[in-house]
Design a protein around this motif. Sequence first.
Motif, mmCIF file in Angstrom:
data_model
loop_
_atom_site.group_PDB
_atom_site.id
_atom_site.type_symbol
_atom_site.label_atom_id
_atom_site.label_comp_id
_atom_site.label_asym_id
_atom_site.label_seq_id
_atom_site.Cartn_x
_atom_site.Cartn_y
_atom_site.Cartn_z
ATOM 1 N N PRO A 17 -2.629 -5.542 32.862
ATOM 2 C CA PRO A 17 -3.127 -5.719 34.232
ATOM 3 C C PRO A 17 -4.128 -4.626 34.551
ATOM 4 N N ILE A 18 -5.204 -5.003 35.213
ATOM 5 C CA ILE A 18 -6.279 -4.038 35.453
ATOM 6 C C ILE A 18 -6.805 -4.145 36.868
ATOM 7 N N TYR A 19 -6.765 -3.028 37.588
ATOM 8 C CA TYR A 19 -7.328 -3.001 38.931
ATOM 9 C C TYR A 19 -8.171 -1.739 39.072
ATOM 10 N N ASP A 49 -7.701 -9.044 35.214
ATOM 11 C CA ASP A 49 -8.437 -8.249 36.193
ATOM 12 C C ASP A 49 -8.011 -8.709 37.586
ATOM 13 N N ASP A 50 -7.283 -7.813 38.248
ATOM 14 C CA ASP A 50 -6.644 -8.150 39.513
ATOM 15 C C ASP A 50 -7.616 -7.921 40.674
ATOM 16 N N GLY A 51 -8.766 -8.589 40.613
ATOM 17 C CA GLY A 51 -9.751 -8.469 41.703
ATOM 18 C C GLY A 51 -10.417 -7.109 41.772
ATOM 19 N N ARG A 77 -9.236 -12.292 44.036
ATOM 20 C CA ARG A 77 -9.087 -11.082 44.852
ATOM 21 C C ARG A 77 -7.900 -10.307 44.308
ATOM 22 N N ASN A 78 -7.543 -9.196 44.942
ATOM 23 C CA ASN A 78 -6.406 -8.412 44.484
ATOM 24 C C ASN A 78 -5.086 -9.065 44.907
ATOM 25 N N PHE A 79 -4.312 -9.498 43.917
ATOM 26 C CA PHE A 79 -3.027 -10.138 44.222
ATOM 27 C C PHE A 79 -1.841 -9.244 43.897
ATOM 28 N N ALA A 83 1.777 -9.977 40.105
ATOM 29 C CA ALA A 83 1.090 -11.267 39.969
ATOM 30 C C ALA A 83 0.197 -11.245 38.735
ATOM 31 N N ALA A 84 -0.456 -10.100 38.488
ATOM 32 C CA ALA A 84 -1.343 -9.993 37.326
ATOM 33 C C ALA A 84 -0.545 -10.158 36.032
ATOM 34 N N VAL A 85 0.592 -9.480 35.960
ATOM 35 C CA VAL A 85 1.418 -9.605 34.753
ATOM 36 C C VAL A 85 1.895 -11.052 34.600
ATOM 37 N N ALA A 102 -2.833 -0.260 31.924
ATOM 38 C CA ALA A 102 -4.145 0.047 31.356
ATOM 39 C C ALA A 102 -4.395 1.542 31.243
ATOM 40 N N ASP A 103 -3.695 2.349 32.040
ATOM 41 C CA ASP A 103 -4.081 3.758 32.194
ATOM 42 C C ASP A 103 -3.526 4.678 31.109
ATOM 43 N N LEU A 104 -2.971 4.085 30.029
ATOM 44 C CA LEU A 104 -2.425 4.830 28.897
ATOM 45 C C LEU A 104 -1.210 5.671 29.278
ATOM 46 N N GLN A 105 -0.585 5.354 30.419
ATOM 47 C CA GLN A 105 0.693 6.011 30.729
ATOM 48 C C GLN A 105 1.800 5.379 29.885
ATOM 49 N N ASP A 106 1.527 4.172 29.392
ATOM 50 C CA ASP A 106 2.428 3.518 28.450
ATOM 51 C C ASP A 106 1.778 3.656 27.079
ATOM 52 N N VAL A 138 7.246 14.158 44.562
ATOM 53 C CA VAL A 138 7.655 13.083 45.473
ATOM 54 C C VAL A 138 7.831 11.785 44.688
ATOM 55 N N LYS A 139 6.845 11.461 43.828
ATOM 56 C CA LYS A 139 6.927 10.224 43.046
ATOM 57 C C LYS A 139 8.126 10.272 42.100
ATOM 58 N N ARG A 140 8.296 11.426 41.423
ATOM 59 C CA ARG A 140 9.409 11.517 40.473
ATOM 60 C C ARG A 140 10.745 11.424 41.195
ATOM 61 N N VAL A 211 -7.131 7.403 39.502
ATOM 62 C CA VAL A 211 -5.961 7.672 40.352
ATOM 63 C C VAL A 211 -5.062 6.446 40.364
ATOM 64 N N THR A 212 -3.806 6.662 40.801
ATOM 65 C CA THR A 212 -2.853 5.553 40.855
ATOM 66 C C THR A 212 -3.349 4.452 41.789
ATOM 67 N N LYS A 213 -3.093 3.211 41.429
ATOM 68 C CA LYS A 213 -3.484 2.079 42.268
ATOM 69 C C LYS A 213 -2.295 1.626 43.112
HETATM 70 N N1 UDP Z 1 -2.611 -2.689 38.897
HETATM 71 C C1 UDP Z 1 -2.979 -4.009 39.162
HETATM 72 N N2 UDP Z 1 -3.038 -4.427 40.460
HETATM 73 C C2 UDP Z 1 -2.747 -3.599 41.511
HETATM 74 C C3 UDP Z 1 -2.329 -2.271 41.226
HETATM 75 C C4 UDP Z 1 -2.273 -1.847 39.911
HETATM 76 O O1 UDP Z 1 -3.244 -4.780 38.243
HETATM 77 O O2 UDP Z 1 -2.826 -4.058 42.639
HETATM 78 C C5 UDP Z 1 -2.559 -2.229 37.489
HETATM 79 C C6 UDP Z 1 -3.296 -0.925 37.199
HETATM 80 O O3 UDP Z 1 -4.646 -1.149 36.889
HETATM 81 C C7 UDP Z 1 -2.512 -0.385 36.014
HETATM 82 C C8 UDP Z 1 -1.091 -0.867 36.289
HETATM 83 O O4 UDP Z 1 -1.210 -1.969 37.187
HETATM 84 O O5 UDP Z 1 -2.944 -0.917 34.781
HETATM 85 C C9 UDP Z 1 -0.210 0.215 36.888
HETATM 86 O O6 UDP Z 1 -0.849 0.773 38.026
HETATM 87 P P1 UDP Z 1 -0.916 2.342 38.284
HETATM 88 O O7 UDP Z 1 -1.124 3.063 37.005
HETATM 89 O O8 UDP Z 1 -1.938 2.583 39.336
HETATM 90 O O9 UDP Z 1 0.528 2.614 38.858
HETATM 91 P P2 UDP Z 1 1.466 3.883 38.569
HETATM 92 O O10 UDP Z 1 1.490 4.080 37.076
HETATM 93 O O11 UDP Z 1 0.835 5.032 39.274
HETATM 94 O O12 UDP Z 1 2.787 3.503 39.129
#
Ligand code: UDP
Length: 320
Positions: A17-19, A49-51, A77-79, A83-85, A102-106, A138-140, A211-213
């Motif tokens: 998923p990509i936004y 591509d989520d919009g 648009r952004n869903f 929804a993207a997955v 997409a952000d290589l956190q995985d 805060v997130k953790r 940055v986080t989406k």
């Molecule tokens: N993403 C998406 N739609 C959204 C928000 C995020 O497709 O409305 C994607 C984003 O591009 C990324 C993944 O979902 O590949 C996880 O998002 P993010 O890294 O921003 O979240 P976090 O890791 O901070 O929880």
Amino acid sequence: MPSVTGSDSPTVSIVVPIYNEELVIEAMHSRLLQVLVPAGEPFEIIFVDDGSRDASPGMLDSICRSDSRFKAIHFSRNFGHQAAVTAGLHVLKGACAVVIDADLQDPPELILEMLAKWREGFEVVYAQRSARVGEGIVKRGTAFLFYRALGKLSEVNVPLDAGDFCLMDRKIVDLLNSMPERNRYLRGLRAWLGFRQTAVTYERPARFAGVTKYSSRRMFALAIDAVFALSKTPLRIATWLGFLASGASFVLALAFIAERLFGSGYIARGWASTIVVVLFLGGVQLICLGVIGEFVGRIYDEVKQRPLYVVGSSTGFSRT
Ligand code: UDP
Ligand code: MG
């Protein structure tokens, strides 16, 4: 014509998923190839591509045009991430599927470990975070508390600290695709399905760039969705609050009668306590109405039967 052609029946399909990820697409693309090409298994990669409003759509399309193992779906648009997955799961062809951010956190390298577990016979291999790097306290903290609270509330056993990063057998993908619900908390649905599930653990690195989406508001909405999708406990809490309030009023009534019969007869004391009780009961009633409202809203979403997403265009899919 694409310069690299892919297989029609890949072993593994990767859903990304990509936004608005223009800063990470290049790095993600090459990391995925670095991992998947030496593994020697036919694969396809589906970008959803989520919009996006940045350069992401064009970058994805140019990857897909030169390499037919890559495909892209563009939402109108952004869903939202879930929804993207879901869209990726709908179109993939592989014998198994991997969902990855997409952000290589995985880390893509983990896909190989997941494939090995899948070959051992596990239908679901999810990635469990043993630690998180580069995310704020805060997130953790909220993530830690959320997964534990959900564990207590939920009627299915949702693994702690596991996100959407996972591998699923074709069987699981088909079952998820056949589930009609709109509120798709995929980690919950995945756990609900059962079968043989196992974890691979990893340290979640920081985002590669950007940055986080997921804003705090969206995280909160996802958490609420998770609770309401997996549990009727909020309704039960409303019932228990009702019992508590009526029990308390019954005890108070008895106390007043006893005071009247045997006491000094002076009960016209607390104005303050009356106000507190009235406000407390009003609050409890509004909270319970809110809880019911949450469920009614979700029932409304289900009844409307709107599609979960709208596809504007796609690249790399054969005409069939
Ligand atoms: N993403 C998406 N739609 C959204 C928000 C995020 O497709 O409305 C994607 C984003 O591009 C990324 C993944 O979902 O590949 C996880 O998002 P993010 O890294 O921003 O979240 P976090 O890791 O901070 O929880
Ligand atoms: Mg991320």
